[in-house]
Design an enzyme around this catalytic site. Structure first.
Site, PDB file in Angstrom:
ATOM      1  N   ASN A   8      46.011  40.962  38.896  1.00  0.00           N
ATOM      2  CA  ASN A   8      46.032  40.991  40.578  1.00  0.00           C
ATOM      3  C   ASN A   8      46.749  42.246  40.839  1.00  0.00           C
ATOM      4  O   ASN A   8      48.188  41.919  40.748  1.00  0.00           O
ATOM      5  CB  ASN A   8      46.428  39.614  40.861  1.00  0.00           C
ATOM      6  CG  ASN A   8      46.499  39.710  42.459  1.00  0.00           C
ATOM      7  OD1 ASN A   8      46.169  40.699  43.225  1.00  0.00           O
ATOM      8  ND2 ASN A   8      46.868  38.450  42.974  1.00  0.00           N
ATOM      9  N   LYS A  10      47.417  43.300  43.543  1.00  0.00           N
ATOM     10  CA  LYS A  10      47.817  43.290  44.903  1.00  0.00           C
ATOM     11  C   LYS A  10      47.928  44.702  45.933  1.00  0.00           C
ATOM     12  O   LYS A  10      47.030  45.282  45.384  1.00  0.00           O
ATOM     13  CB  LYS A  10      49.145  42.622  44.933  1.00  0.00           C
ATOM     14  CG  LYS A  10      49.417  41.414  44.107  1.00  0.00           C
ATOM     15  CD  LYS A  10      50.586  40.653  44.334  1.00  0.00           C
ATOM     16  CE  LYS A  10      50.211  39.476  43.201  1.00  0.00           C
ATOM     17  NZ  LYS A  10      51.619  38.257  43.550  1.00  0.00           N
ATOM     18  N   HIS A  95      44.549  33.054  47.132  1.00  0.00           N
ATOM     19  CA  HIS A  95      45.714  33.472  46.884  1.00  0.00           C
ATOM     20  C   HIS A  95      46.834  32.789  47.695  1.00  0.00           C
ATOM     21  O   HIS A  95      46.681  32.862  49.012  1.00  0.00           O
ATOM     22  CB  HIS A  95      46.024  34.713  46.302  1.00  0.00           C
ATOM     23  CG  HIS A  95      47.222  35.131  45.559  1.00  0.00           C
ATOM     24  ND1 HIS A  95      48.666  35.081  46.179  1.00  0.00           N
ATOM     25  CD2 HIS A  95      47.327  35.528  44.373  1.00  0.00           C
ATOM     26  CE1 HIS A  95      49.145  35.614  45.299  1.00  0.00           C
ATOM     27  NE2 HIS A  95      48.711  35.598  44.274  1.00  0.00           N
ATOM     28  N   GLU A  97      49.201  34.268  48.988  1.00  0.00           N
ATOM     29  CA  GLU A  97      49.638  35.374  49.808  1.00  0.00           C
ATOM     30  C   GLU A  97      48.687  35.392  51.203  1.00  0.00           C
ATOM     31  O   GLU A  97      49.006  35.896  52.016  1.00  0.00           O
ATOM     32  CB  GLU A  97      49.842  36.692  49.109  1.00  0.00           C
ATOM     33  CG  GLU A  97      51.209  36.548  48.287  1.00  0.00           C
ATOM     34  CD  GLU A  97      51.305  37.261  46.988  1.00  0.00           C
ATOM     35  OE1 GLU A  97      50.469  38.283  46.897  1.00  0.00           O
ATOM     36  OE2 GLU A  97      52.117  37.240  46.110  1.00  0.00           O
ATOM     37  N   GLU A 165      48.855  28.746  40.599  1.00  0.00           N
ATOM     38  CA  GLU A 165      49.737  29.419  40.740  1.00  0.00           C
ATOM     39  C   GLU A 165      51.032  28.725  41.456  1.00  0.00           C
ATOM     40  O   GLU A 165      50.845  28.740  42.652  1.00  0.00           O
ATOM     41  CB  GLU A 165      49.441  30.475  41.358  1.00  0.00           C
ATOM     42  CG  GLU A 165      48.446  31.440  40.606  1.00  0.00           C
ATOM     43  CD  GLU A 165      48.514  32.939  40.885  1.00  0.00           C
ATOM     44  OE1 GLU A 165      48.821  33.877  40.005  1.00  0.00           O
ATOM     45  OE2 GLU A 165      48.489  33.137  42.128  1.00  0.00           O
ATOM     46  N   GLY A 171      56.174  36.213  41.416  1.00  0.00           N
ATOM     47  CA  GLY A 171      57.194  37.474  41.510  1.00  0.00           C
ATOM     48  C   GLY A 171      58.365  37.221  41.311  1.00  0.00           C
ATOM     49  O   GLY A 171      59.412  38.090  41.735  1.00  0.00           O
ATOM     50  N   SER A 210      54.620  35.016  37.290  1.00  0.00           N
ATOM     51  CA  SER A 210      55.682  35.501  36.373  1.00  0.00           C
ATOM     52  C   SER A 210      55.270  35.308  34.955  1.00  0.00           C
ATOM     53  O   SER A 210      56.057  35.494  34.088  1.00  0.00           O
ATOM     54  CB  SER A 210      56.922  34.874  36.568  1.00  0.00           C
ATOM     55  OG  SER A 210      57.696  35.221  37.940  1.00  0.00           O
ATOM     56  N   GLY A 231      50.167  39.152  38.098  1.00  0.00           N
ATOM     57  CA  GLY A 231      50.511  40.276  39.178  1.00  0.00           C
ATOM     58  C   GLY A 231      51.324  41.304  38.630  1.00  0.00           C
ATOM     59  O   GLY A 231      50.867  42.195  37.868  1.00  0.00           O
ATOM     60  N   GLY A 232      52.773  41.178  38.821  1.00  0.00           N
ATOM     61  CA  GLY A 232      53.589  42.172  38.227  1.00  0.00           C
ATOM     62  C   GLY A 232      53.468  42.954  37.174  1.00  0.00           C
ATOM     63  O   GLY A 232      53.229  44.202  36.979  1.00  0.00           O
TER      64      GLY A 232
HETATM   65  P1  PGA Z   1      53.433  37.302  39.295  1.00  0.00           P
HETATM   66  O1  PGA Z   1      52.126  37.134  40.326  1.00  0.00           O
HETATM   67  O2  PGA Z   1      52.635  37.605  37.985  1.00  0.00           O
HETATM   68  O3  PGA Z   1      53.796  38.813  39.905  1.00  0.00           O
HETATM   69  O4  PGA Z   1      54.330  36.499  39.515  1.00  0.00           O
HETATM   70  C1  PGA Z   1      50.990  36.678  40.055  1.00  0.00           C
HETATM   71  C2  PGA Z   1      50.078  36.339  41.140  1.00  0.00           C
HETATM   72  O5  PGA Z   1      50.319  36.513  42.274  1.00  0.00           O
HETATM   73  O6  PGA Z   1      48.850  36.324  40.975  1.00  0.00           O
END
Ligand code: PGA
Length: 247
Positions: A8, A10, A95, A97, A165, A171, A210, A231-232
C-alpha cells in the site's frame, strides 16, 4: 492457501518514484517464482504508469479506494470499473486512514466492496481497532462489528480478502504479538464462517501494521495469516521483495 503480499503505497512519491519502485521490483527476479502473490497499490495518478512498467511481470495492481457506484456526478471519486479498466485486479477498501480521514462507515465500505466485486475486482476489506479500543478490551467487539458490517453479502469467498490492521500498529513500528494476531485472525475466520459458510476457509486474511523483513516470517506463519498488507516497507523494493520471500 497461497499468501498475498500487498503493498500500500498510500499518498507517497511522484511519477519518477513510482516508476523506479516498479522497475526495482522487477530487478529481484520473477514474481511468478515466489510462493506468494505480489500486489502493489500505487496512488491513482500513477496506476497507468505502474501498469505499463510491470506489464508481463506477474505483479498485480490495485487501487487504494473506489466509489460505490459505476459512474456519475461524484467529483474527485474513482469508480471500480475505472480501476479495472487501467489494469487493477484488487482494491483496498475501508483502510483505517479512509475511515478516519473521510469518515467512512462500515455500510459505505460494504457498498464499495460490492461495487468492486461487480467490476471484477477483489476487494481487500480492512478492519482494526484503535489503541483506545484495544486498551478498553474492545478489540474483538470492534473486529466483529467491522467484519459483519463491511464484508459484502453473498459473494464468492475466493474473491474476498480481509486485512486485519490494528490502527495503533500502522506506521508506528509496533506490531501486534504473534499470539494476538493468531487470536484475532481466528476470530475473523470464525465470523466469516457465519457470513459465507464453508467457503470461509478460502478468504485470505492479511495482517497489516509495521510489517518489515525482520518480523514478516513470524507473523506470516501464524494460524489464519494468509499474507500481509505492507505500507512503509512497500516503498522500498528490496524490503518488499524480502517480505515476499518470507512466505
Ligand atoms: P505500515 O502500514 O506497514 O506502514 O504500518 C500498513 C498499512 O497501513 O496498510
Amino acid at each position: 492457501m497461497r499468501a498475498l503480499i500487498a503493498g500500500n503505497w498510500k499518498m507517497n512519491g511522484l511519477a519518477e518514484d513510482a516508476r523506479a519502485l516498479a522497475e526495482g521490483l522487477k530487478t529481484f527476479g520473477d514474481a511468478g517464482q515466489l510462493s506468494c502473490d505480489l500486489l502493489v497499490c500505487p496512488p491513482f495518478p500513477y496506476l497507468g504508469l505502474v501498469a505499463q512498467t510491470l506489464a508481463g511481470s506477474r505483479v498485480a495492481l490495485g487501487g487504494q479506494d473506489c466509489h460505490s457506484v459505476p459512474s456519475g456526478a461524484h467529483t474527485g471519486d474513482i469508480a471500480a470499473t475505472m480501476l479495472r479498466d487501467v489494469g487493477c485486479t484488487y482494491v483496498i477498501l475501508g483502510h483505517s486512514e479512509r475511515r478516519s480521514d473521510h469518515g467512512e462507515t462500515d455500510a459505505q465500505v460494504r457498498a464499495k466492496a460490492e461495487a468492486a466485486l461487480s467490476a471484477g475486482l477483489v476487494p481487500i476489506v480492512c478492519v482494526g481497532e484503535t489503541s483506545k479500543e484495544r486498551n478498553g478490551d474492545q478489540t474483538l467487539a470492534v473486529i466483529s462489528r467491522q467484519v459483519k458490517g463491511s464484508v459484502p453479502v453473498g459473494m464468492e469467498a475466493g474473491r474476498l480478502v480481509v486485512a486485519y490492521e490494528p490502527v495503533w500498529a500502522i506506521g508506528t513500528g509496533r506490531t501486534a504479538t504473534p499470539a494476538d494476531v493468531a487470536k484475532v485472525h481466528g476470530e475473523i475466520r470464525r465470523l466469516l464462517v457465519g457470513l459465507v459458510g464453508e467457503g470461509a476457509e478460502k478468504v485470505r486474511i492479511l495482517y497489516g501494521g509495521s510489517v518489515k523483513p525482520d518480523n514478516a516470517r513470524e507473523l506470516l506463519t501464524q494460524a489464519n495469516v494468509d499474507g500481509a498488507l505492507v505500507g512503509g516497507a512497500s516503498l522500498d523494493a528490496e524490503a518488499f521483495w524480502a517480505i515476499a520471500q518470507s512466505c
